[in-house]
Design a protein around this motif. Sequence first.
Motif, PDB file in Angstrom:
ATOM      1  N   LEU A  48       2.736   7.163   0.764  1.00 26.31           N
ATOM      2  CA  LEU A  48       3.182   8.454   0.171  1.00 26.31           C
ATOM      3  C   LEU A  48       2.187   9.589   0.169  1.00 26.31           C
ATOM      4  N   ALA A  49       0.945   9.399   0.659  1.00 20.82           N
ATOM      5  CA  ALA A  49      -0.046  10.444   0.941  1.00 20.82           C
ATOM      6  C   ALA A  49       0.250  11.079   2.329  1.00 20.82           C
ATOM      7  N   GLU A  50       1.114  10.535   3.145  1.00 19.79           N
ATOM      8  CA  GLU A  50       1.259  10.912   4.473  1.00 19.79           C
ATOM      9  C   GLU A  50       1.975  12.096   4.638  1.00 19.79           C
ATOM     10  N   PRO A  51       1.536  13.198   5.365  1.00 18.60           N
ATOM     11  CA  PRO A  51       2.417  14.306   5.409  1.00 18.60           C
ATOM     12  C   PRO A  51       3.608  13.998   6.534  1.00 18.60           C
ATOM     13  N   ARG A  73       8.929   8.624   9.866  1.00 18.80           N
ATOM     14  CA  ARG A  73       8.005   9.750  10.114  1.00 18.80           C
ATOM     15  C   ARG A  73       8.606  10.772  11.150  1.00 18.80           C
ATOM     16  N   ASP A 125       0.686  -1.040   0.077  1.00 21.33           N
ATOM     17  CA  ASP A 125      -0.076  -0.067  -0.107  1.00 21.33           C
ATOM     18  C   ASP A 125       0.903   1.196  -0.155  1.00 21.33           C
ATOM     19  N   ALA A 154       0.447   4.095  -1.875  1.00 23.49           N
ATOM     20  CA  ALA A 154      -0.277   5.212  -2.136  1.00 23.49           C
ATOM     21  C   ALA A 154      -0.660   5.762  -0.584  1.00 23.49           C
ATOM     22  N   THR A 155      -0.986   4.834   0.270  1.00 27.34           N
ATOM     23  CA  THR A 155      -1.224   5.432   1.863  1.00 27.34           C
ATOM     24  C   THR A 155       0.108   6.287   2.271  1.00 27.34           C
TER      25      THR A 155
END
Length: 361
Positions: free
Chosen positions: A330-333, A356, A325, A327-328
Amino acid sequence: MTTERSLSAGATIGIIGGGQLGRMLAMAAARLGFHTIVLDPAAAAPAAQVADAQIIAAYDNVTALGELAQRCDVVTYEFENVPVDGVARLDGRVPVRPAPLALEVAQDRLVEKDFLNDLGIATAPYRIVDAQADIEGAVEAVGGRAILKTRRLGYDGKGQLRIDDVASIGSNAFAELGSVPAIAEGFVDFEAEISVICARGVDGECAVFDPARNVHRDGILATSTVPAGVSAATVEAARAAAENLATALDYVGVLGLELFVLGDGSILANEFAPRVHNSGHWTEAVCVPDQFEQHIRAIAGLSLPTPHRTSDCEMTNLIGDDVVDMATLLAEPGAMVHLYGKAEARPGRKMGHVTRVHPSD
Ligand code: AMP
Protein backbone atom coordinates in the motif's frame (compact mmCIF):
# COMPACT_ATOMS: atom_id res chain seq x y z
CA MET A 1 -24.21 1.13 -30.29
CA THR A 2 -27.04 0.99 -27.79
CA THR A 3 -29.79 -1.33 -29.03
CA GLU A 4 -33.48 -1.55 -28.22
CA ARG A 5 -32.60 -4.66 -26.24
CA SER A 6 -30.20 -2.75 -24.01
CA LEU A 7 -30.72 -2.55 -20.26
CA SER A 8 -31.08 0.74 -18.45
CA ALA A 9 -29.64 1.72 -15.10
CA GLY A 10 -31.70 0.09 -12.37
CA ALA A 11 -31.91 -3.27 -14.18
CA THR A 12 -30.68 -6.40 -12.39
CA ILE A 13 -27.88 -8.69 -13.52
CA GLY A 14 -27.60 -12.26 -12.21
CA ILE A 15 -24.12 -13.68 -11.75
CA ILE A 16 -23.66 -17.44 -11.36
CA GLY A 17 -20.55 -17.90 -9.24
CA GLY A 18 -19.46 -15.78 -6.31
CA GLY A 19 -15.66 -15.68 -6.60
CA GLN A 20 -13.37 -12.75 -7.27
CA LEU A 21 -14.38 -12.48 -10.92
CA GLY A 22 -18.02 -12.17 -9.94
CA ARG A 23 -16.98 -9.62 -7.33
CA MET A 24 -15.26 -7.43 -9.90
CA LEU A 25 -18.19 -7.83 -12.31
CA ALA A 26 -20.59 -6.75 -9.57
CA MET A 27 -18.46 -3.69 -8.84
CA ALA A 28 -18.38 -2.72 -12.53
CA ALA A 29 -22.14 -3.26 -12.78
CA ALA A 30 -22.75 -1.02 -9.78
CA ARG A 31 -20.68 1.73 -11.42
CA LEU A 32 -23.08 1.66 -14.38
CA GLY A 33 -26.12 1.81 -12.10
CA PHE A 34 -27.10 -1.88 -12.27
CA HIS A 35 -28.09 -4.18 -9.44
CA THR A 36 -26.57 -7.62 -9.09
CA ILE A 37 -27.71 -10.91 -7.56
CA VAL A 38 -25.08 -13.60 -7.04
CA LEU A 39 -25.83 -17.33 -7.00
CA ASP A 40 -23.25 -19.26 -4.98
CA PRO A 41 -23.44 -22.03 -2.38
CA ALA A 42 -20.98 -20.30 -0.02
CA ALA A 43 -22.51 -17.63 2.20
CA ALA A 44 -20.74 -14.24 1.98
CA ALA A 45 -18.77 -15.35 -1.10
CA PRO A 46 -16.36 -12.65 -2.41
CA ALA A 47 -18.92 -11.42 -4.98
CA ALA A 48 -21.82 -11.51 -2.54
CA GLN A 49 -19.96 -9.07 -0.28
CA VAL A 50 -20.38 -6.34 -2.92
CA ALA A 51 -23.58 -7.43 -4.73
CA ASP A 52 -27.13 -6.35 -3.86
CA ALA A 53 -28.17 -9.86 -2.90
CA GLN A 54 -27.08 -13.47 -2.86
CA ILE A 55 -29.03 -16.64 -3.47
CA ILE A 56 -27.23 -19.28 -1.42
CA ALA A 57 -27.63 -22.52 -3.37
CA ALA A 58 -25.81 -24.96 -5.62
CA TYR A 59 -25.22 -23.77 -9.20
CA ASP A 60 -27.59 -26.44 -10.52
CA ASN A 61 -30.35 -25.98 -7.94
CA VAL A 62 -33.50 -25.74 -10.08
CA THR A 63 -35.46 -23.63 -7.60
CA ALA A 64 -32.57 -21.20 -7.15
CA LEU A 65 -32.06 -20.88 -10.90
CA GLY A 66 -35.79 -20.21 -11.30
CA GLU A 67 -35.57 -17.47 -8.69
CA LEU A 68 -32.55 -15.97 -10.45
CA ALA A 69 -34.42 -15.96 -13.78
CA GLN A 70 -37.40 -14.34 -12.16
CA ARG A 71 -35.47 -11.60 -10.37
CA CYS A 72 -32.95 -10.71 -13.11
CA ASP A 73 -33.04 -9.03 -16.53
CA VAL A 74 -29.97 -10.93 -17.79
CA VAL A 75 -27.86 -13.71 -16.33
CA THR A 76 -24.12 -14.28 -16.77
CA TYR A 77 -21.52 -16.53 -15.14
CA GLU A 78 -18.05 -16.03 -13.79
CA PHE A 79 -16.51 -19.48 -14.14
CA GLU A 80 -16.47 -22.08 -16.88
CA ASN A 81 -17.50 -25.13 -14.90
CA VAL A 82 -21.06 -23.99 -14.29
CA PRO A 83 -23.28 -27.01 -15.08
CA VAL A 84 -24.47 -26.48 -18.66
CA ASP A 85 -27.87 -28.08 -17.99
CA GLY A 86 -28.76 -25.52 -15.35
CA VAL A 87 -27.74 -22.59 -17.53
CA ALA A 88 -29.55 -24.06 -20.52
CA ARG A 89 -32.69 -24.30 -18.38
CA LEU A 90 -32.55 -20.53 -17.83
CA ASP A 91 -32.30 -19.81 -21.54
CA GLY A 92 -35.68 -18.73 -22.82
CA ARG A 93 -36.80 -17.42 -19.42
CA VAL A 94 -34.14 -14.75 -19.21
CA PRO A 95 -31.30 -13.88 -21.62
CA VAL A 96 -28.17 -15.87 -20.70
CA ARG A 97 -25.00 -14.21 -21.92
CA PRO A 98 -22.70 -15.67 -23.07
CA ALA A 99 -24.95 -18.41 -24.49
CA PRO A 100 -24.33 -21.95 -23.14
CA LEU A 101 -22.47 -23.09 -26.31
CA ALA A 102 -19.33 -21.34 -25.03
CA LEU A 103 -19.54 -23.36 -21.80
CA GLU A 104 -20.03 -26.63 -23.66
CA VAL A 105 -16.95 -26.02 -25.79
CA ALA A 106 -14.72 -24.70 -23.01
CA GLN A 107 -15.58 -27.44 -20.52
CA ASP A 108 -13.99 -30.24 -22.55
CA ARG A 109 -10.41 -29.83 -23.78
CA LEU A 110 -10.99 -32.22 -26.69
CA VAL A 111 -14.11 -30.41 -27.90
CA GLU A 112 -12.33 -27.09 -27.38
CA LYS A 113 -9.27 -28.07 -29.39
CA ASP A 114 -11.37 -29.53 -32.20
CA PHE A 115 -13.43 -26.33 -32.26
CA LEU A 116 -10.35 -24.10 -32.41
CA ASN A 117 -8.69 -26.14 -35.15
CA ASP A 118 -11.90 -26.21 -37.20
CA LEU A 119 -11.77 -22.42 -37.14
CA GLY A 120 -8.18 -22.43 -38.41
CA ILE A 121 -6.81 -21.50 -34.97
CA ALA A 122 -3.89 -23.89 -34.56
CA THR A 123 -3.16 -25.68 -31.28
CA ALA A 124 -0.44 -28.08 -30.17
CA PRO A 125 -1.04 -31.59 -31.56
CA TYR A 126 -3.26 -33.74 -29.32
CA ARG A 127 -4.58 -37.27 -29.06
CA ILE A 128 -7.32 -38.92 -27.03
CA VAL A 129 -6.26 -40.88 -23.93
CA ASP A 130 -9.08 -43.02 -22.50
CA ALA A 131 -6.96 -45.66 -20.80
CA GLN A 132 -3.40 -46.38 -19.65
CA ALA A 133 -2.89 -48.44 -22.82
CA ASP A 134 -3.51 -45.33 -24.99
CA ILE A 135 -0.75 -43.23 -23.45
CA GLU A 136 2.36 -44.48 -25.21
CA GLY A 137 0.90 -44.27 -28.72
CA ALA A 138 -0.63 -40.87 -28.01
CA VAL A 139 2.61 -39.43 -26.63
CA GLU A 140 4.55 -40.75 -29.64
CA ALA A 141 1.97 -39.29 -32.02
CA VAL A 142 2.33 -35.79 -30.55
CA GLY A 143 6.12 -35.78 -30.72
CA GLY A 144 7.39 -37.87 -27.79
CA ARG A 145 7.12 -35.12 -25.18
CA ALA A 146 3.68 -34.34 -23.88
CA ILE A 147 1.42 -33.08 -21.16
CA LEU A 148 -1.44 -35.37 -20.22
CA LYS A 149 -4.48 -33.28 -19.35
CA THR A 150 -7.88 -34.39 -18.11
CA ARG A 151 -10.55 -33.35 -20.60
CA ARG A 152 -12.72 -31.81 -17.91
CA LEU A 153 -12.35 -29.83 -14.69
CA GLY A 154 -8.67 -28.95 -14.96
CA TYR A 155 -7.57 -25.46 -13.95
CA ASP A 156 -4.42 -23.72 -12.76
CA GLY A 157 -2.32 -26.70 -13.93
CA LYS A 158 -4.43 -29.24 -11.98
CA GLY A 159 -5.30 -32.54 -13.66
CA GLN A 160 -2.04 -32.49 -15.64
CA LEU A 161 0.95 -34.81 -15.90
CA ARG A 162 4.12 -34.01 -17.80
CA ILE A 163 5.74 -36.81 -19.81
CA ASP A 164 9.31 -36.04 -20.93
CA ASP A 165 9.76 -39.20 -22.99
CA VAL A 166 7.93 -42.42 -23.72
CA ALA A 167 10.28 -44.44 -21.50
CA SER A 168 9.32 -42.39 -18.45
CA ILE A 169 5.57 -43.11 -18.67
CA GLY A 170 4.61 -44.50 -15.27
CA SER A 171 2.47 -47.64 -15.17
CA ASN A 172 -0.11 -45.75 -13.11
CA ALA A 173 -0.04 -42.47 -15.09
CA PHE A 174 -3.71 -42.78 -16.04
CA ALA A 175 -4.67 -43.50 -12.42
CA GLU A 176 -2.66 -40.43 -11.33
CA LEU A 177 -4.89 -38.35 -13.60
CA GLY A 178 -7.91 -39.83 -11.83
CA SER A 179 -8.71 -42.50 -14.45
CA VAL A 180 -10.87 -40.04 -16.39
CA PRO A 181 -10.98 -39.20 -20.12
CA ALA A 182 -7.89 -37.21 -21.03
CA ILE A 183 -5.77 -35.98 -23.91
CA ALA A 184 -2.05 -36.06 -24.57
CA GLU A 185 -0.94 -32.68 -25.81
CA GLY A 186 2.42 -32.13 -27.53
CA PHE A 187 4.87 -30.17 -25.39
CA VAL A 188 5.34 -26.67 -26.81
CA ASP A 189 8.77 -25.03 -26.47
CA PHE A 190 7.23 -21.60 -26.43
CA GLU A 191 9.06 -18.29 -26.45
CA ALA A 192 6.29 -16.63 -24.47
CA GLU A 193 2.75 -17.08 -23.26
CA ILE A 194 0.30 -14.31 -24.05
CA SER A 195 -3.43 -13.87 -23.72
CA VAL A 196 -5.91 -11.66 -25.42
CA ILE A 197 -9.16 -10.46 -23.90
CA CYS A 198 -11.99 -9.89 -26.37
CA ALA A 199 -15.42 -8.37 -25.80
CA ARG A 200 -18.22 -9.05 -28.28
CA GLY A 201 -21.55 -7.27 -28.24
CA VAL A 202 -25.09 -8.34 -29.14
CA ASP A 203 -24.57 -6.64 -32.50
CA GLY A 204 -21.49 -8.81 -33.24
CA GLU A 205 -18.96 -6.01 -32.90
CA CYS A 206 -15.72 -6.95 -31.12
CA ALA A 207 -13.43 -4.80 -28.99
CA VAL A 208 -10.09 -6.36 -28.10
CA PHE A 209 -7.56 -5.39 -25.42
CA ASP A 210 -3.81 -5.36 -26.06
CA PRO A 211 -2.35 -8.82 -25.39
CA ALA A 212 -0.56 -9.40 -22.08
CA ARG A 213 2.56 -11.52 -21.60
CA ASN A 214 1.88 -14.08 -18.89
CA VAL A 215 4.25 -15.92 -16.59
CA HIS A 216 2.95 -18.94 -14.67
CA ARG A 217 4.42 -20.41 -11.51
CA ASP A 218 3.39 -23.90 -10.39
CA GLY A 219 0.67 -23.80 -13.07
CA ILE A 220 -0.88 -20.62 -11.61
CA LEU A 221 -0.71 -17.22 -13.31
CA ALA A 222 1.96 -15.13 -11.55
CA THR A 223 2.26 -11.97 -13.67
CA SER A 224 0.70 -10.31 -16.72
CA THR A 225 2.74 -7.59 -18.42
CA VAL A 226 1.57 -5.06 -21.01
CA PRO A 227 2.74 -4.46 -23.64
CA ALA A 228 3.55 -8.11 -24.22
CA GLY A 229 6.81 -7.43 -26.09
CA VAL A 230 5.81 -9.42 -29.15
CA SER A 231 5.79 -8.32 -32.81
CA ALA A 232 2.95 -6.35 -34.37
CA ALA A 233 2.23 -9.40 -36.54
CA THR A 234 1.83 -11.59 -33.45
CA VAL A 235 -0.46 -9.02 -31.82
CA GLU A 236 -2.58 -8.95 -34.98
CA ALA A 237 -2.73 -12.75 -35.19
CA ALA A 238 -3.80 -12.94 -31.54
CA ARG A 239 -6.52 -10.35 -32.04
CA ALA A 240 -7.79 -12.05 -35.18
CA ALA A 241 -7.92 -15.44 -33.44
CA ALA A 242 -9.90 -14.04 -30.50
CA GLU A 243 -12.40 -12.29 -32.79
CA ASN A 244 -12.71 -15.39 -34.95
CA LEU A 245 -13.46 -17.52 -31.86
CA ALA A 246 -15.92 -15.04 -30.33
CA THR A 247 -17.79 -14.76 -33.63
CA ALA A 248 -17.95 -18.54 -34.16
CA LEU A 249 -19.46 -18.95 -30.68
CA ASP A 250 -21.91 -16.09 -31.36
CA TYR A 251 -20.48 -14.88 -28.09
CA VAL A 252 -21.82 -11.99 -26.04
CA GLY A 253 -19.51 -10.84 -23.27
CA VAL A 254 -15.78 -11.02 -22.57
CA LEU A 255 -13.61 -14.07 -23.22
CA GLY A 256 -9.93 -14.71 -22.61
CA LEU A 257 -7.83 -16.65 -25.15
CA GLU A 258 -4.47 -18.02 -23.95
CA LEU A 259 -1.79 -18.48 -26.58
CA PHE A 260 1.74 -19.81 -26.90
CA VAL A 261 4.11 -17.66 -28.98
CA LEU A 262 6.76 -19.67 -30.85
CA GLY A 263 10.28 -18.54 -31.78
CA ASP A 264 9.14 -17.41 -35.25
CA GLY A 265 6.38 -15.24 -33.78
CA SER A 266 3.55 -17.59 -34.79
CA ILE A 267 0.89 -18.53 -32.24
CA LEU A 268 -0.76 -21.70 -31.00
CA ALA A 269 -3.92 -21.52 -28.91
CA ASN A 270 -3.74 -23.19 -25.51
CA GLU A 271 -7.27 -22.68 -24.20
CA PHE A 272 -9.97 -20.08 -23.77
CA ALA A 273 -12.12 -19.04 -20.84
CA PRO A 274 -15.74 -17.98 -21.49
CA ARG A 275 -15.52 -15.21 -18.90
CA VAL A 276 -13.44 -12.32 -17.72
CA HIS A 277 -9.90 -13.53 -17.16
CA ASN A 278 -7.18 -13.24 -14.53
CA SER A 279 -4.72 -12.11 -17.22
CA GLY A 280 -7.01 -9.13 -17.87
CA HIS A 281 -7.07 -7.77 -14.33
CA TRP A 282 -4.50 -5.13 -15.32
CA THR A 283 -7.18 -3.45 -17.43
CA GLU A 284 -8.89 -2.07 -14.31
CA ALA A 285 -5.81 0.07 -13.63
CA VAL A 286 -4.97 1.32 -17.13
CA CYS A 287 -7.91 0.83 -19.52
CA VAL A 288 -11.12 2.71 -20.10
CA PRO A 289 -13.32 0.70 -20.04
CA ASP A 290 -11.75 -2.28 -18.24
CA GLN A 291 -12.59 -5.95 -18.94
CA PHE A 292 -15.25 -6.09 -16.21
CA GLU A 293 -17.10 -3.05 -17.50
CA GLN A 294 -16.82 -4.36 -21.08
CA HIS A 295 -18.46 -7.62 -19.99
CA ILE A 296 -21.28 -5.79 -18.24
CA ARG A 297 -21.71 -3.47 -21.22
CA ALA A 298 -21.79 -6.43 -23.62
CA ILE A 299 -24.37 -8.48 -21.71
CA ALA A 300 -26.47 -5.36 -21.11
CA GLY A 301 -26.53 -4.62 -24.85
CA LEU A 302 -24.61 -1.36 -24.42
CA SER A 303 -21.89 0.00 -26.70
CA LEU A 304 -18.37 -1.44 -26.57
CA PRO A 305 -15.83 1.27 -27.24
CA THR A 306 -12.31 0.28 -28.24
CA PRO A 307 -10.49 0.18 -24.90
CA HIS A 308 -8.23 3.16 -24.35
CA ARG A 309 -5.02 2.14 -22.56
CA THR A 310 -3.43 4.95 -20.60
CA SER A 311 -0.22 3.29 -19.40
CA ASP A 312 2.06 0.26 -19.46
CA CYS A 313 1.75 -1.98 -16.43
CA GLU A 314 2.40 -5.28 -14.74
CA MET A 315 -0.19 -7.22 -12.75
CA THR A 316 1.04 -9.60 -10.05
CA ASN A 317 -1.28 -12.10 -8.40
CA LEU A 318 -1.23 -12.12 -4.60
CA ILE A 319 -1.31 -15.80 -3.76
CA GLY A 320 -1.56 -17.30 -0.27
CA ASP A 321 0.71 -15.44 2.14
CA ASP A 322 1.60 -12.75 -0.44
CA VAL A 323 -1.11 -10.65 1.21
CA VAL A 324 0.50 -10.70 4.64
CA ASP A 325 2.67 -7.62 4.03
CA MET A 326 -0.06 -5.27 2.86
CA ALA A 327 1.58 -2.23 4.44
CA THR A 328 4.52 -2.43 2.02
CA LEU A 329 2.26 -2.87 -1.00
CA LEU A 330 0.00 0.00 0.00
CA ALA A 331 3.00 2.32 0.48
CA GLU A 332 4.22 1.70 -3.06
CA PRO A 333 3.64 4.60 -5.50
CA GLY A 334 1.83 3.59 -8.69
CA ALA A 335 0.62 0.29 -7.28
CA MET A 336 -3.13 -0.45 -7.42
CA VAL A 337 -3.98 -3.09 -4.85
CA HIS A 338 -7.13 -5.19 -5.10
CA LEU A 339 -8.14 -7.74 -2.45
CA TYR A 340 -10.92 -10.28 -2.89
CA GLY A 341 -12.38 -10.41 0.62
CA LYS A 342 -11.30 -14.00 1.32
CA ALA A 343 -10.93 -14.67 5.02
CA GLU A 344 -8.27 -17.36 4.90
CA ALA A 345 -4.95 -17.16 2.98
CA ARG A 346 -4.38 -20.80 2.02
CA PRO A 347 -1.33 -21.79 -0.10
CA GLY A 348 -2.12 -21.47 -3.82
CA ARG A 349 -5.28 -19.45 -3.15
CA LYS A 350 -5.70 -16.25 -5.15
CA MET A 351 -6.21 -13.57 -2.48
CA GLY A 352 -5.87 -10.45 -4.60
CA HIS A 353 -3.63 -8.77 -7.15
CA VAL A 354 -1.55 -5.65 -7.52
CA THR A 355 -1.10 -3.73 -10.76
CA ARG A 356 2.04 -1.61 -10.99
CA VAL A 357 1.50 1.22 -13.42
CA HIS A 358 4.47 2.35 -15.54
CA PRO A 359 4.05 5.43 -17.72
CA SER A 360 4.23 4.51 -21.43
CA ASP A 361 7.14 5.90 -23.47
P1 AMP B 1 -3.38 -25.01 -18.89
O1 AMP B 1 -4.10 -25.45 -17.66
O2 AMP B 1 -3.63 -25.88 -20.07
O3 AMP B 1 -3.57 -23.57 -19.19
O4 AMP B 1 -1.81 -25.17 -18.54
C1 AMP B 1 -1.21 -24.44 -17.51
C2 AMP B 1 0.19 -24.02 -17.94
O5 AMP B 1 0.99 -25.17 -18.24
C3 AMP B 1 0.23 -23.19 -19.23
O6 AMP B 1 -0.04 -21.84 -18.98
C4 AMP B 1 1.66 -23.43 -19.68
O7 AMP B 1 2.58 -22.66 -18.92
C5 AMP B 1 1.86 -24.90 -19.34
N1 AMP B 1 1.47 -25.73 -20.51
C6 AMP B 1 0.22 -26.17 -20.76
N2 AMP B 1 0.18 -26.88 -21.90
C7 AMP B 1 1.44 -26.90 -22.38
C8 AMP B 1 2.06 -27.47 -23.53
N3 AMP B 1 1.35 -28.19 -24.42
N4 AMP B 1 3.38 -27.27 -23.70
C9 AMP B 1 4.11 -26.57 -22.81
N5 AMP B 1 3.59 -26.00 -21.69
C10 AMP B 1 2.27 -26.16 -21.48
